[in-house]
Design a protein around this motif. Structure first.
Motif, PDB file in Angstrom:
ATOM      1  N   MET A   1       0.876  -1.242   0.134  1.00  0.00           N
ATOM      2  CA  MET A   1      -0.016  -0.149   0.018  1.00  0.00           C
ATOM      3  C   MET A   1       1.074   1.282  -0.081  1.00  0.00           C
ATOM      4  N   PRO A   2       0.429   2.350  -0.618  1.00  0.00           N
ATOM      5  CA  PRO A   2       1.086   3.631  -0.783  1.00  0.00           C
ATOM      6  C   PRO A   2       1.269   4.028   0.792  1.00  0.00           C
ATOM      7  N   GLN A   3       2.612   4.727   1.058  1.00  0.00           N
ATOM      8  CA  GLN A   3       2.598   5.125   2.515  1.00  0.00           C
ATOM      9  C   GLN A   3       2.825   6.616   2.348  1.00  0.00           C
ATOM     10  N   LEU A   4       2.685   7.373   3.129  1.00  0.00           N
ATOM     11  CA  LEU A   4       2.584   8.680   3.308  1.00  0.00           C
ATOM     12  C   LEU A   4       3.799   9.409   4.043  1.00  0.00           C
ATOM     13  N   ARG A   5       4.427  10.102   3.381  1.00  0.00           N
ATOM     14  CA  ARG A   5       5.832  10.890   3.914  1.00  0.00           C
ATOM     15  C   ARG A   5       5.954  12.278   4.144  1.00  0.00           C
ATOM     16  N   ARG A   6       4.892  13.087   3.603  1.00  0.00           N
ATOM     17  CA  ARG A   6       4.879  14.421   3.802  1.00  0.00           C
ATOM     18  C   ARG A   6       3.885  14.872   4.580  1.00  0.00           C
ATOM     19  N   VAL A   7       3.935  16.220   5.340  1.00  0.00           N
ATOM     20  CA  VAL A   7       2.823  16.764   6.096  1.00  0.00           C
ATOM     21  C   VAL A   7       1.908  17.576   4.898  1.00  0.00           C
ATOM     22  N   PRO A   8       0.594  18.217   5.020  1.00  0.00           N
ATOM     23  CA  PRO A   8      -0.314  17.591   5.708  1.00  0.00           C
ATOM     24  C   PRO A   8      -0.678  15.996   5.872  1.00  0.00           C
ATOM     25  N   LEU A   9      -0.503  15.021   6.668  1.00  0.00           N
ATOM     26  CA  LEU A   9      -0.913  13.700   6.625  1.00  0.00           C
ATOM     27  C   LEU A   9      -2.399  13.576   6.156  1.00  0.00           C
ATOM     28  N   ALA A  10      -3.028  14.179   6.760  1.00  0.00           N
ATOM     29  CA  ALA A  10      -4.651  13.892   6.504  1.00  0.00           C
ATOM     30  C   ALA A  10      -4.763  14.289   5.176  1.00  0.00           C
ATOM     31  N   ASP A  11      -4.155  15.374   4.640  1.00  0.00           N
ATOM     32  CA  ASP A  11      -4.472  15.564   3.134  1.00  0.00           C
ATOM     33  C   ASP A  11      -4.136  14.409   2.149  1.00  0.00           C
ATOM     34  N   GLN A  12      -2.890  13.850   2.719  1.00  0.00           N
ATOM     35  CA  GLN A  12      -2.071  13.095   1.753  1.00  0.00           C
ATOM     36  C   GLN A  12      -3.132  11.730   1.806  1.00  0.00           C
ATOM     37  N   ALA A  13      -3.593  11.306   3.301  1.00  0.00           N
ATOM     38  CA  ALA A  13      -4.338  10.257   3.347  1.00  0.00           C
ATOM     39  C   ALA A  13      -5.503  10.174   2.596  1.00  0.00           C
ATOM     40  N   ALA A  14      -6.213  11.310   2.497  1.00  0.00           N
ATOM     41  CA  ALA A  14      -7.389  11.552   1.710  1.00  0.00           C
ATOM     42  C   ALA A  14      -7.113  11.239   0.140  1.00  0.00           C
ATOM     43  N   GLU A  15      -5.930  11.839  -0.205  1.00  0.00           N
ATOM     44  CA  GLU A  15      -5.655  11.545  -1.612  1.00  0.00           C
ATOM     45  C   GLU A  15      -5.450  10.096  -2.018  1.00  0.00           C
ATOM     46  N   VAL A  16      -4.708   9.390  -1.108  1.00  0.00           N
ATOM     47  CA  VAL A  16      -4.564   7.832  -1.264  1.00  0.00           C
ATOM     48  C   VAL A  16      -5.809   7.160  -1.234  1.00  0.00           C
ATOM     49  N   LEU A  17      -6.763   7.453  -0.192  1.00  0.00           N
ATOM     50  CA  LEU A  17      -8.132   6.919  -0.160  1.00  0.00           C
ATOM     51  C   LEU A  17      -9.020   7.201  -1.227  1.00  0.00           C
ATOM     52  N   LEU A  18      -8.904   8.330  -1.756  1.00  0.00           N
ATOM     53  CA  LEU A  18      -9.462   8.631  -3.075  1.00  0.00           C
ATOM     54  C   LEU A  18      -9.102   7.949  -4.429  1.00  0.00           C
ATOM     55  N   GLY A  19      -7.716   7.884  -4.443  1.00  0.00           N
ATOM     56  CA  GLY A  19      -6.708   7.149  -5.594  1.00  0.00           C
ATOM     57  C   GLY A  19      -7.421   5.809  -5.448  1.00  0.00           C
ATOM     58  N   ARG A  20      -7.527   5.076  -4.424  1.00  0.00           N
ATOM     59  CA  ARG A  20      -8.031   3.709  -4.175  1.00  0.00           C
ATOM     60  C   ARG A  20      -9.373   3.553  -4.766  1.00  0.00           C
ATOM     61  N   ILE A  21     -10.220   4.390  -4.458  1.00  0.00           N
ATOM     62  CA  ILE A  21     -11.591   4.455  -4.574  1.00  0.00           C
ATOM     63  C   ILE A  21     -11.621   4.574  -6.353  1.00  0.00           C
ATOM     64  N   ARG A  22     -11.033   5.687  -6.750  1.00  0.00           N
ATOM     65  CA  ARG A  22     -10.899   5.681  -8.146  1.00  0.00           C
ATOM     66  C   ARG A  22     -10.675   4.458  -9.071  1.00  0.00           C
ATOM     67  N   ALA A  23      -9.571   3.774  -8.354  1.00  0.00           N
ATOM     68  CA  ALA A  23      -9.142   2.481  -9.045  1.00  0.00           C
ATOM     69  C   ALA A  23     -10.175   1.276  -9.018  1.00  0.00           C
ATOM     70  N   GLY A  24     -10.900   1.640  -8.114  1.00  0.00           N
ATOM     71  CA  GLY A  24     -12.310   0.467  -8.048  1.00  0.00           C
ATOM     72  C   GLY A  24     -12.056  -0.380  -7.045  1.00  0.00           C
ATOM     73  N   GLU A  25     -11.158  -0.060  -6.054  1.00  0.00           N
ATOM     74  CA  GLU A  25     -11.012  -0.853  -5.030  1.00  0.00           C
ATOM     75  C   GLU A  25     -12.336  -1.121  -4.047  1.00  0.00           C
ATOM     76  N   TRP A  26     -13.218   0.006  -3.906  1.00  0.00           N
ATOM     77  CA  TRP A  26     -14.524  -0.104  -3.346  1.00  0.00           C
ATOM     78  C   TRP A  26     -15.230   0.473  -4.223  1.00  0.00           C
ATOM     79  N   ALA A  27     -16.407  -0.523  -4.339  1.00  0.00           N
ATOM     80  CA  ALA A  27     -17.662   0.051  -5.310  1.00  0.00           C
ATOM     81  C   ALA A  27     -18.491   1.112  -4.630  1.00  0.00           C
ATOM     82  N   LEU A  28     -19.359   1.454  -5.549  1.00  0.00           N
ATOM     83  CA  LEU A  28     -20.201   2.592  -5.045  1.00  0.00           C
ATOM     84  C   LEU A  28     -21.237   2.018  -3.958  1.00  0.00           C
ATOM     85  N   GLY A  29     -21.293   2.654  -3.003  1.00  0.00           N
ATOM     86  CA  GLY A  29     -22.073   2.058  -1.981  1.00  0.00           C
ATOM     87  C   GLY A  29     -21.718   1.065  -1.027  1.00  0.00           C
TER      88      GLY A  29
END
Length: 222
Positions: A1-29
């Motif tokens: 899984m991608p690891q986060l290195r720079r601050v702000p960590l919450a922004d980075q975490a949000a982008e990683v989660l969004l990337g995983r959603i875009r990639a289809g890891e979790w379906a709508l709903g």
């Protein structure tokens, strides 16, 4: 899984989660794993995961339901409206205005009040005031178009129109400095035709006149 290195960590975490959603890891709903699962995957603490989820919920991507968990409500986050408009070609913006304003004119024909008509007539007069600068004329023109959209009594259409105004205003001022309107009387008559159709409650005519005027504007800006 991608690891986060720079601050702000919450922004980075949000982008990683969004990337995983875009990639289809979790379906709508579907339901996301819990914080205790996501935190080590992202290499952050549970409070950072909670903040990332809060950010994505604010962007309409996730929905945190008390006692049930966090669910995917969109597969991507919409871009900031102002950024979209800044990047858009002015002709594209005019095409969007056609969609908004032709429908607004039709709705206005059925919903306009006496106060709406007075506002439109005043704005019509304002477009033809003597001795206007280009900026003043464009401002008066935008005021008329806004009065027409406002007469639709549809807040969403009005919000969309207001989003277009800064981008369109700049383009109109620049265009008129280089290439003035060929016939001010014909241009004004086109606006009068829209208002008259609204006053007469002729929805189809109002939409057609609005579209025709904006199509001409689009051609001039192309």
């Amino acid at each position: 899984m991608p690891q986060l290195r720079r601050v702000p960590l919450a922004d980075q975490a949000a982008e990683v989660l969004l990337g995983r959603i875009r990639a289809g890891e979790w379906a709508l709903g579907s339901k996301l794993p819990g914080e205790t699962t996501l935190a080590p995957q992202l290499g952050v603490g549970r409070s950072t995961v909670r903040e990332a989820i809060r950010q994505l919920a604010g962007r309409g991507v996730l929905d945190s339901r008390q006692g049930s968990g966090v669910f995917v409500t969109a597969l991507d986050a919409p871009e900031d409206w102002e950024q979209v408009l800044r990047r858009a070609d002015i002709v594209t913006v005019i095409e969007a205005r056609i969609a908004v304003e032709a429908e607004a004119a039709a709705l206005a024909a059925g919903r306009r009040t006496p106060a709406d008509l007075r506002a439109m007539r005043r704005a019509l007069d304002g477009r033809m005031s003597e001795g206007q600068s280009i900026e003043e004329h464009v401002n008066a023109d935008m005021a008329l178009h806004r009065a027409i959209v406002a007469a639709s009594h549809n807040e969403v259409l009005l919000d969309l129109f207001d989003g277009f105004v800064p981008r369109v205003r700049r383009a109109m001022v620049e265009m008129l400095r280089i290439r003035p309107v060929a016939s001010e009387s014909e241009d004004h008559a086109a606006h009068v035709a829209v208002v008259d159709a609204i006053a007469d409650r002729r929805a189809e005519v109002a939409a057609r006149e609005s579209r025709g005027h904006l199509d001409s504007l689009k051609a001039a800006l192309s």
